[in-house]
Design an enzyme around this catalytic site. Structure first.
Site, PDB file in Angstrom:
ATOM      1  N   PRO A   1     104.951  90.293  38.536  1.00  0.00           N
ATOM      2  CA  PRO A   1     105.709  89.976  39.645  1.00  0.00           C
ATOM      3  C   PRO A   1     107.120  90.672  39.486  1.00  0.00           C
ATOM      4  CG  PRO A   1     105.070  88.049  38.758  1.00  0.00           C
ATOM      5  CD  PRO A   1     104.581  88.815  37.953  1.00  0.00           C
TER       6      PRO A   1
ATOM      7  N   GLY B   1     110.789  91.305  38.435  1.00  0.00           N
ATOM      8  CA  GLY B   1     112.024  90.597  37.604  1.00  0.00           C
ATOM      9  C   GLY B   1     111.298  90.163  36.154  1.00  0.00           C
ATOM     10  N   THR B   2     110.059  90.366  36.056  1.00  0.00           N
ATOM     11  CA  THR B   2     109.575  89.808  35.046  1.00  0.00           C
ATOM     12  C   THR B   2     109.625  90.698  33.457  1.00  0.00           C
ATOM     13  OG1 THR B   2     107.348  90.880  35.299  1.00  0.00           O
ATOM     14  CG2 THR B   2     107.501  88.276  36.001  1.00  0.00           C
TER      15      THR B   2
ATOM     16  N   THR C   1     110.361  96.965  33.164  1.00  0.00           N
ATOM     17  CA  THR C   1     110.821  98.047  32.859  1.00  0.00           C
ATOM     18  C   THR C   1     111.593  97.824  31.311  1.00  0.00           C
ATOM     19  OG1 THR C   1     111.278  98.417  35.071  1.00  0.00           O
ATOM     20  CG2 THR C   1     113.035  99.593  33.364  1.00  0.00           C
TER      21      THR C   1
ATOM     22  N   HIS D   1     115.954  62.445  58.100  1.00  0.00           N
ATOM     23  CA  HIS D   1     114.877  63.531  57.900  1.00  0.00           C
ATOM     24  C   HIS D   1     115.092  63.895  56.286  1.00  0.00           C
ATOM     25  CE1 HIS D   1     112.604  67.473  58.799  1.00  0.00           C
ATOM     26  NE2 HIS D   1     113.141  67.674  57.577  1.00  0.00           N
ATOM     27  N   GLU D   2     116.071  64.029  55.642  1.00  0.00           N
ATOM     28  CA  GLU D   2     115.866  64.276  54.170  1.00  0.00           C
ATOM     29  C   GLU D   2     115.493  63.048  53.358  1.00  0.00           C
ATOM     30  OE1 GLU D   2     116.038  67.035  53.258  1.00  0.00           O
ATOM     31  OE2 GLU D   2     116.773  68.047  54.965  1.00  0.00           O
TER      32      GLU D   2
ATOM     33  N   ASP E   1     108.918  72.920  57.050  1.00  0.00           N
ATOM     34  CA  ASP E   1     107.997  72.185  56.494  1.00  0.00           C
ATOM     35  C   ASP E   1     106.445  72.259  57.224  1.00  0.00           C
ATOM     36  OD1 ASP E   1     110.250  70.885  55.266  1.00  0.00           O
ATOM     37  OD2 ASP E   1     110.643  69.437  56.793  1.00  0.00           O
TER      38      ASP E   1
END
Length: 625
Positions: A200, A202-203, A206, A422-423, A499
């Site tokens: 992926p 950002g791993t 480079t 809701h939360e 959701d």
């Protein structure tokens, strides 16, 4: 390592030298013992027999005065006028003379000044725009623009790379070969021609390639796959040849092609431009170079991509890219090692435990962790602190996950009441069901682009498999917000759109990829996407491999799972209705509830009996914070 420098003749030096020679010739070799006279005077002297030794040219006439007025200037020169016109002018008695044509120097200037003006316009205006479009100079279209690093330029080593120990072990063999090729050839072995780093974004792909060059102390050629492909047909292939030619001259060397998918996309697709497409020519040249160069010469090709599924099969066969190395997201141990590297560059409070931060950041890549450390340092700097504390890291994690606080986005009282319930619906369902991630924080302060509030859950450990019951519990938690709205207000809002999308994705995965519906059986109706890419399934077009009747059955099964999850969430909230109202009121008053506040609420939640199936599936699609 010293690089041989080639000396080129400068175009401007040549122009200045030629101009100087012509100017000197014009000034130094002009005859000084010749007098230029008007053509009318020439005719008058001719009639009086005062001139002799005439020499007639195409445009001028030269001769000698019979009785020169100045003994030091015996010769004369005049420029011819049309004879008919000269006779007519002579009758008038008016003096007239011809005009000399441009000399060699004047002719040279007449041609060079416009040319120099065009070259100057190219340098000032056209060349910068062409460079921005990737065309470069007029004579460098086919040249490779790879950045060349020598031993002093690559200071990155394996000590600067953490969290990818397996990948480093694979690449250590390449380093050993570049340092001691004779030892590897002792038994007839050869180093792989090409190594593909897959993972992926950002791993650290480079960074890992540069570390190989730094460890081996060899030249490092780095270029992006998109830089090979230009608007001119054949330019990409020429750049591939030029790149490998440079690498052979500086062998041992490493050639690194980043974003290989821009260059090596599979040929023969629906939307390709045919067999003579520029990208295909460039790819064909790369395949030829991989077949042609000898790995014993000390040139190793490294490439990186996060989309290996679209690469051409001819590029991945043995003898070209012999080895594929997975550079995946780090686990907890890897995240801790990465955090230690970045923490060495900041002023960290001694009480901060990096192990705790590593536990709170599952799914983070090396780039994410570097950004997290930087965000924490910026937060500490804003409050004029001397050290970075754990609270700074907690706020940085929240900022990375949920985005910036939007306190300027004011909600009316009714909206705040809906968001609070809701939360709290999400939180109470998560507290009641087993196998769900612990709730760490709830807030009704708007964050990011669209979030009016959020409930933060953080897993206690890295998970790689989930069973059917855990997936059903996750769906119930996701639908807990809508269930709370329906229980309290007997009405629903638009706040549950995200959701629904996540819950539907889980349900379709259970039915179509993991075979968790008894009626539909253990059949894969949808191909599994690349797990490590992190993208949602179904982004790429896939033909349907089942009939309309099966499609109806799938839709009914998905809806049944979602209805069951919503019913379970609603039942839990109805059993805890009084707690839901009290907790929502507290959330409205404080706007944010932390882990300590939530512990008190969790102790009061009634836990219903929940059945727990034991069908295991990978969780890489559904693990979130």
């Amino acid at each position: 390592m010293d690089i041989k420098r080639e000396h080129h003749i400068n175009f401007w030096y040549v122009m200045i030298a030629v101009s100087g020679v012509l100017l000197a010739q014009s000034l130094l070799f002009r005859p000084t013992d010749t007098k230029t006279i008007p053509y009318s005077q020439f005719l008058d002297l001719l009639h009086k027999n005062q001139i002799s030794d005439l020499k007639i040219g195409a445009n001028d006439i030269t001769g000698v005065f019979v009785h020169p007025a100045d003994k030091t200037v015996p010769d004369f020169e005049t420029y011819r006028v049309d004879p008919t016109l000269a006779q007519d002018l002579a009758k008038t008695g008016v003096g007239f003379a011809g005009v000399a044509g441009p000399g060699l120097f004047e002719t040279f200037l007449a041609w060079t000044i416009p040319s120099l003006a065009f070259v100057g316009l190219w340098l000032l205006l056209i060349r910068p725009m062409a460079g921005g479009q990737g065309l470069g100079g007029m004579m460098s279209i086919g040249k490779s623009r790879a950045k060349v690093y020598v031993e002093t330029g690559v200071k990155v080593t394996f000590a600067d790379v953490a969290g990818v120990d397996e990948a480093k072990a694979e690449l250590q063999e390449v380093v050993d070969f570049l340092k001691n090729p004779a030892e590897y050839g002792r038994l007839g072995a050869r180093v792989p021609k090409g190594i593909l780093l897959v993972g992926p974004p950002g791993t650290g792909k480079t960074l890992l390639a540069r570390a190989v060059a730094g460890e081996a102390g060899v030249a490092f050629f780095s270029i992006s796959g998109s830089e090979f492909v230009e608007m001119f047909v054949g330019v990409g292939a020429a750049r591939v040849r030029d790149l490998f030619e440079q690498a052979r001259k500086l062998a041992p060397a490493i050639v690194f092609i980043d974003e290989l998918d821009a260059l090596g996309r599979a040929r023969g697709g629906v939307f390709t431009g045919g067999g003579h497409d520029e990208k295909e020519q460039t790819l064909n040249q790369l395949l030829t170079e991989l077949d042609g160069f000898d790995s014993s010469a000390g040139v190793v090709l490294l490439a990186a991509t996060n989309r290996p599924e679209i690469l051409d099969p001819a590029l991945l066969r043995a003898g070209r890219f012999d080895r594929q190395v997975l550079v995946d997201r780090p686990d907890k141990v890897g995240r801790l090692a990465i955090l230690r590297i970045h923490a060495g560059k900041i002023r960290l409070d001694p009480s901060v435990a990096l192990e705790q931060i590593a536990a709170l950041t599952p799914g983070f890549t090396g780039a994410d962790l570097a950004n997290l450390v930087n965000e924490a340092a910026l937060l500490a700097t804003r409050r004029h602190a001397d050290h970075i504390t754990l609270d700074d890291f907690n706020q940085a994690i929240e900022r990375v996950i949920a985005g910036l606080e939007k306190r300027s986005r004011l909600l009316n009282p009714h909206e705040r009441d809906i968001v609070a319930h809701h939360e709290m619906g999400h939180a109470l369902v998560a507290m009641a069901l087993p196998g769900t991630d612990p709730v760490q924080k709830i807030t009704i302060i708007p964050h990011g682009i669209a979030a009016l509030g959020y409930t933060m859950q953080r897993p206690l450990e890295d998970r790689y498999l989930m069973d059917r019951g855990e997936l059903r519990n996750r769906m119930a938690v996701l639908l807990g917000g809508r269930a709370a709205e329906s229980v309290v207000f007997d009405e629903v809002s638009t706040g549950a759109a995200d959701d629904f999308a996540k819950a539907t994705d889980i349900a379709r995965g259970m039915i179509m990829r993991y075979g968790m519906d008894p009626a539909l059986g253990m059949v894969a109706y949808e191909a599994e996407g690349s797990a490590f890419l992190g993208g949602p399934p179904g982004m790429d077009f896939q033909p349907r491999r089942y009939g309309d009747r099966t499609a109806d059955d799938i839709d009914r099964a998905v809806r049944k799972l979602l209805d069951e999850a919503f019913t379970r969430a609603r039942d839990i909230l109805e059993q805890n209705r009084a707690l839901l109202d009290r907790a929502a009121t507290e959330l409205l008053a404080k706007e944010t509830l932390d882990a300590n506040d939530l512990k008190t609420i969790a102790a009061q939640v009634k836990n219903p009996a929940i059945e727990h199936d034991r069908q295991l599936v990978p969780v890489n699609k559904y693990q979130s914070t």
